[in-house]
Write a protein that holds these residues in place. Structure first.
Motif, PDB file in Angstrom:
ATOM      1  N   ARG A   1       0.826  -1.215   0.000  1.00 31.86           N
ATOM      2  CA  ARG A   1       0.000   0.000   0.000  1.00 31.86           C
ATOM      3  C   ARG A   1       0.861   1.268   0.000  1.00 31.86           C
TER       4      ARG A   1
ATOM      5  N   LEU B   1       2.261   1.653  -3.500  1.00 32.09           N
ATOM      6  CA  LEU B   1       1.228   2.136  -4.416  1.00 32.09           C
ATOM      7  C   LEU B   1       0.960   3.626  -4.196  1.00 32.09           C
ATOM      8  N   LEU B   2       0.769   4.030  -2.936  1.00 31.83           N
ATOM      9  CA  LEU B   2       0.453   5.437  -2.644  1.00 31.83           C
ATOM     10  C   LEU B   2       1.607   6.354  -3.032  1.00 31.83           C
TER      11      LEU B   2
ATOM     12  N   THR C   1       3.844   5.870  -5.211  1.00 34.89           N
ATOM     13  CA  THR C   1       4.017   5.909  -6.662  1.00 34.89           C
ATOM     14  C   THR C   1       2.917   6.743  -7.315  1.00 34.89           C
ATOM     15  N   PHE C   2       1.692   6.569  -6.849  1.00 35.25           N
ATOM     16  CA  PHE C   2       0.554   7.240  -7.486  1.00 35.25           C
ATOM     17  C   PHE C   2       0.424   8.695  -7.040  1.00 35.25           C
ATOM     18  N   ASP C   3       0.500   8.939  -5.745  1.00 37.97           N
ATOM     19  CA  ASP C   3       0.186  10.271  -5.219  1.00 37.97           C
ATOM     20  C   ASP C   3       1.009  10.558  -3.961  1.00 37.97           C
TER      21      ASP C   3
ATOM     22  N   VAL D   1       1.973  13.230  -2.592  1.00 41.77           N
ATOM     23  CA  VAL D   1       1.478  14.310  -1.732  1.00 41.77           C
ATOM     24  C   VAL D   1       0.420  13.778  -0.766  1.00 41.77           C
ATOM     25  N   PHE D   2      -0.493  12.988  -1.296  1.00 40.94           N
ATOM     26  CA  PHE D   2      -1.525  12.401  -0.435  1.00 40.94           C
ATOM     27  C   PHE D   2      -0.896  11.430   0.571  1.00 40.94           C
TER      28      PHE D   2
ATOM     29  N   ARG E   1       2.043  11.606   1.889  1.00 44.95           N
ATOM     30  CA  ARG E   1       2.630  12.443   2.923  1.00 44.95           C
ATOM     31  C   ARG E   1       1.545  12.989   3.852  1.00 44.95           C
ATOM     32  N   ALA E   2       0.443  13.450   3.239  1.00 41.93           N
ATOM     33  CA  ALA E   2      -0.630  14.077   4.011  1.00 41.93           C
ATOM     34  C   ALA E   2      -1.289  13.085   4.966  1.00 41.93           C
ATOM     35  N   THR E   3      -1.244  11.803   4.635  1.00 43.07           N
ATOM     36  CA  THR E   3      -1.881  10.806   5.500  1.00 43.07           C
ATOM     37  C   THR E   3      -0.867  10.173   6.441  1.00 43.07           C
ATOM     38  N   GLY E   4       0.271  10.816   6.604  1.00 45.32           N
ATOM     39  CA  GLY E   4       1.234  10.338   7.583  1.00 45.32           C
ATOM     40  C   GLY E   4       2.240   9.351   7.034  1.00 45.32           C
TER      41      GLY E   4
END
Lengths: 291, 253
Positions: A160, A163-164, A166-168, A170-171, A173-176
């Motif tokens: 996960r 995937l995160l 690689t895809f996004d 910024v998000f 980082r924003a979700t910790g």
């Protein structure tokens, strides 16, 4: 030549068995790594990174001989030095990261070629550059296995995060998420895989084993997990075929594997129904709304 | 000290990047269940302010409280919507795949999505009207639909404070109206919305409150007051020389 002679008999030779096994192991982890390189647009950086391993490996060879451990750490040091050096250069000077990487790797590569030319004559530059399947020894096979297991484990456990990031990012980082850590870990894993792939593929061609399966799978898949699995499948099958072609045609193993993968890539780029060239011609306009 | 009606409070927040000051001594409060536009010219500190609320921007001075807590401890309450062009829409992933990412922070290692998580993902897609697109690859969507995918992912996170980075950028007229409608509905449901916005017209029509920045705070409060001609003049037309001109407020000695 019967089918048996073409496909099975070659592996009666011990070196062929080792070559096949090592190529398949590298195909599994290279297929995974390649997907991230392709999706994060790091393909050219990976290429630069692979070239930069040469001086480390050559220096290790010069001082410690054929010890796999020494070659491994030599390559690792050179790769990490390039990655770290260009990151520092781009932060501390006006030079942008791509130019920093491009400049450093070519200097490293030049130093590597110079070093290799000074090595005892029995060692061949082409082996370093393009791989020599005959040379895969037990230690290198163990290295390939360890790197493969490590890479698969990282992808399974941190799926996960991978995937995160690689895809996004910024998000993530924003979700910790620890984006920087994931990125550095990924670079280190890439260097590990490049070093492990060097004996079979050579520094110039090693990246082909990573990129070509991934970019082919990218042309067929609309889901991340499917892309990873297809990429691994393409890599493994073509490694086996490439080793056989190399045996029968007397080609450098790295070159024949890359050529097999290249055929798959070009076929994918032309014939993939949704993302290939023919598909784009057929749809020509509309269908894909622009954001 | 904390006011129970204010959900986010900034007290004397200063952020510097090396020698460049991004935010200088910024103080303001955001009431619970309000919609606030963060405004200012490029480089005025809008993105830095959003990052600071998320808790991943180190402050050189001052403090930020979400409710009573430090931003890093309030993370489950925060839902973040990045800029739409910050991702590659050719990425091999479906609409459902993106919305599921909203649940990732709540998952433990080695645990997949529970039936409860899946329920929230489906509910978020229903709420944003993209349930029928769930299995589409994300390139096959219009700009407005792509924006709703990001909004659904934020809803699936389950927070009550929504932070949006330039959500109106690149949307056509229809997409903007749709987004305005969604954000207003959120506020009616008691959610708090905080968005970086560069279009003053959009800010007036969609947000009740505003925070106008020019490194220092120019004004904060009801949007019409914040966007007075005098304030706009200070924030946007005060030349390009950096901060510390005749800014009123900002709490400088």
């Amino acid at each position: 030549m019967s089918l048996h002679d073409a496909l099975v008999a070659p592996f009666a030779y011990e070196f062929m068995g080792r070559a096949l096994l090592s190529a398949v192991l590298l195909g599994v982890s290279g297929g995974l790594i390649g997907c991230i390189l392709v999706l994060r647009r790091l393909a050219l950086m990976g290429d630069a990174l692979s070239h930069s391993l040469l001086p480390g490996v050559a220096a290790a060879w010069y001082f410690f001989g054929t010890s796999t451990t020494a070659l491994f750490f030599g390559g690792l040091a050179a790769g990490l030095l390039t990655a770290l050096g260009s990151a520092l250069l781009s932060r501390m000077t006006r030079v942008k990261e791509d130019a920093a990487f491009g400049s450093l790797f070519i200097v490293f590569f030049g130093a590597g070629v110079a070093l290799v030319s000074k090595l005892p004559t029995r060692i061949n530059l082409t082996d370093f550059l393009f791989g020599n399947v005959l040379g895969v020894n037990r230690g290198e096979l163990q290295l390939a296995a360890a790197v493969c297991v490590l890479t698969v484990a990282v992808f399974v456990v941190f799926y996960r995060s991978v995937l995160l990031e690689t895809f996004d990012p910024v998000f993530h980082r924003a979700t910790g998420g620890r984006g920087g850590l994931v990125h550095m870990g990924f670079l280190a894993l890439t260097v590990l895989n490049l070093v492990a792939a060097m004996q079979t593929m050579g520094v110039v061609l090693a990246l082909g084993l990573f990129l070509l399966p991934a970019v082919s799978a990218y042309l067929w898949c609309d889901r991340f997990m499917t892309m990873l699995l297809l990429s691994v499948a393409i890599a493994v099958v073509n490694c086996a075929v490439g080793i056989l072609v190399s045996f029968h045609a007397g080609l450098a193993s790295g070159a024949s594997i890359v050529l097999c993968l290249g055929v798959v890539f070009i076929l994918s780029a032309v014939f993939s129904p949704r993302h290939g060239a023919l598909g784009a011609l057929r749809l020509s306009s509309g269908r894909r709304p622009q954001p | 000290m904390t006011d129970e009606h204010n959900i986010i409070s900034f007290r004397g927040v200063t952020v510097r990047y090396g020698r460049v000051t991004a935010l200088q001594d910024v103080s303001f409060q955001i009431p619970c269940g309000s919609s606030t536009a963060i405004l200012g010219a490029n480089g005025a500190g809008k993105s830095t302010l959003l990052r600071a609320v998320m808790g991943w921007q180190r402050l050189n001075a001052g403090e930020i409280r979400i409710g009573d807590e430090h931003p890093q401890h309030a993370r489950p309450r925060l839902a973040y919507v990045p800029q739409r062009h910050s991702v590659d829409w050719d990425f091999p992933i479906t609409v459902r795949g993106v919305v599921e990412q909203g649940r990732y922070p709540a998952l433990r290692l080695f645990h997949g999505l529970s039936p409860g998580d899946r329920g929230r993902v489906e509910a978020a897609m229903e709420e944003l009207g993209i349930a029928n697109l769930a299995d589409r690859q994300i390139r096959m969507l219009s700009g407005g639909q792509q924006q709703r995918v990001f909004l659904a992912r934020a809803v699936a996170q389950g927070g009550d404070i929504f932070l949006l980075d330039e959500p109106f950028a690149g949307l056509d007229l229809f997409g903007s109206e749709e987004l305005t409608h969604i954000l207003k509905a959120w506020v009616e449901q008691g959610r708090t919305v905080l968005a970086a916005v560069h279009d003053l017209g959009v800010a007036r029509s969609c947000f009740a409150r505003g925070v106008l920045l020019k490194t220092t705070l120019v004004a904060a409060g009801p949007i019409e007051e914040v966007l007075s001609p005098a304030n706009i003049d200070v924030a946007y037309r005060g030349g390009h020389c950096v901060h510390k001109d005749h800014v009123h407020g900002g709490g400088q000695p």
